[in-house]
Write an enzyme that holds these catalytic residues in place. Structure first.
Site, short mmCIF file in Angstrom:
data_model
loop_
_atom_site.label_atom_id
_atom_site.label_comp_id
_atom_site.label_asym_id
_atom_site.label_seq_id
_atom_site.Cartn_x
_atom_site.Cartn_y
_atom_site.Cartn_z
N HIS A 12 -4.07 -8.12 1.07
CA HIS A 12 -3.33 -7.10 0.32
C HIS A 12 -3.68 -5.69 0.82
O HIS A 12 -3.74 -4.74 0.04
CB HIS A 12 -3.63 -7.23 -1.17
CG HIS A 12 -2.48 -6.85 -2.06
ND1 HIS A 12 -1.63 -7.78 -2.60
CD2 HIS A 12 -2.04 -5.66 -2.50
CE1 HIS A 12 -0.73 -7.17 -3.34
NE2 HIS A 12 -0.95 -5.87 -3.29
N ARG A 14 1.53 0.19 5.57
CA ARG A 14 1.29 1.63 5.55
C ARG A 14 2.00 2.35 6.70
O ARG A 14 2.48 3.48 6.53
CB ARG A 14 -0.20 1.91 5.61
CG ARG A 14 -0.94 1.57 4.32
CD ARG A 14 -2.41 1.95 4.43
NE ARG A 14 -3.16 1.68 3.20
CZ ARG A 14 -3.79 0.54 2.92
NH1 ARG A 14 -3.72 -0.46 3.80
NH2 ARG A 14 -4.45 0.40 1.80
#
Length: 374
Positions: free
Chosen positions: A275, A330
């Site tokens: 995660h 990201r």
């Protein structure tokens, strides 16, 4: 007559036309790697938004472990191989894509800009990149555009809800369901707790100066006990399988025992993932876990990987170990925050271009040739 002034003018014109000069001056072409996109994004984002995206859980040991893991593996290139042509494409679930790079599910995109899910989906459409998201794709799909959409879910609490969800995804044009299984409870994120972050901002964005003050909807608290789907078990795959034939990808596998169970219980693929270092601090880095996960699966289903991808060579290492492809979370958000949709497109292109070059320099002509080169 050639004068010093004319020579300087000619030199200035030549420099202005150089691609290197363009990279400095032309906005989205300025950053030369994902790390620099992050720096550009940091300068534009509110601190609360940057910390939410960049941060991990507690002491951020696992967040750092994801990047450090890439230093634990090195490439052993082959030479004297004709790499005039390099094929980076992969085929997964019958769908061929140009690069083994998929956009990972990420919450809180509206912290970057309003309707950010739609913007990232448009970038995915333009670059022919698979996107994994719960929202933001409906308009594109209704217009009949060829977006490759995998729906993401942390699961539903009962069989009826799971069946309803699966049928809805298939009806809306979803090509797969990604079940995120490492998110039973909200994690303890020190940055958010320290910033007194309100998780309601994930939908609305951080309030701007002059906005009417609002009562916090879900304020961050140290060690907050906030359940997501704590009763999720392997039965969920059976529930969804009874309602749809589209692939089910189990995301959040680190333990080889769970990898074996995923195969036994009928998962179509798994993603080796922690995660992004945002759930359990001290968990193993994703790339460090990948070799044993790949061995446990034994080639029976595809293995994907996510966590810490910042370079094309990172992708090459994951695939040399045995991953079919990678999910990036990201990196596209840094492109989005820095330059909007063109930034997302540029980051995806950059990772793909770096991968292609790394393959060529390793003597690998196609993803089909991927073998252990470490």
């Amino acid at each position: 007559m050639v004068t010093r002034r004319n020579a300087l003018r000619s030199l200035s014109a030549l420099a202005a036309g150089s691609p290197l000069w363009a990279q400095r001056e032309d906005g989205v072409l300025g950053p030369v790697n994902v790390h620099e996109f992050e720096e550009a994004a940091k300068g534009k984002l509110h601190k609360l938004a940057y910390d939410f995206i960049a941060g991990g859980v507690e002491d951020e040991l696992t967040l750092r472990a994801n990047r450090e893991a890439f230093n634990h593996f090195v490439l052993l290139p082959r030479v004297m191989i004709d790499v005039s042509s390099v094929d980076t494409s992969v085929t997964l679930f019958g769908q061929k894509v140009d690069f083994p790079i998929f956009i990972a599910p990420t919450g809180g995109k509206n912290l970057v800009l309003p309707n950010a899910d739609e913007t990232v989906a448009e970038a995915a459409l333009k670059t022919r990149t698979v996107i994994c998201t719960a929202t933001g794709t409906q308009k594109i799909l209704e217009e009949g555009k060829p977006l490759i959409w995998w729906s993401n879910s942390t699961g539903q609490p009962d069989k009826g809800s799971a069946i309803s969800y699966a049928r809805r995804v298939e009806d809306q044009g979803g090509k797969a369901i990604v079940l995120t299984v490492d998110n039973a409870y909200h994690s303890n994120r020190d940055r958010n707790n320290r910033n007194r972050f309100d998780y309601g901002y994930m939908q609305t964005g951080v309030p701007k100066p002059g906005d009417q003050p609002q009562a916090p909807r879900l304020p961050a608290l140290a060690a907050m006990w906030q359940p997501h789907t704590p009763n999720l078990t392997w039965d969920y795959i059976d529930w969804v399988r009874s309602a749809t034939s589209i692939p089910i990808i189990v995301k959040g596998i680190l333990n080889p025992l769970d990898a074996k169970l995923a195969v036994e219980r009928g998962a179509s693929a798994i993603s080796c993932s922690n995660h992004g270092g945002r759930q359990l601090d001290g968990a193993i880095g994703s790339l460090d876990a990948l070799p044993e996960v790949v061995d446990a699966v034994g080639g029976k289903i595809p293995v994907l990987m996510d966590g810490g991808i910042r370079r094309g060579s990172d992708i090459l290492k994951a695939m040399a170990i045995g991953a079919k492809g990678v999910l990036v979370g990201r990196a596209p958000l840094w492109g989005l925050a820095a330059y909007g949709q063109p930034g997302v497109e540029r980051v995806l292109w950059m990772l793909g271009a770096e991968l292609k070059l790394a393959m060529a320099l390793s003597g690998i002509r196609s993803t089909a040739e991927m073998i252990e080169r470490l």
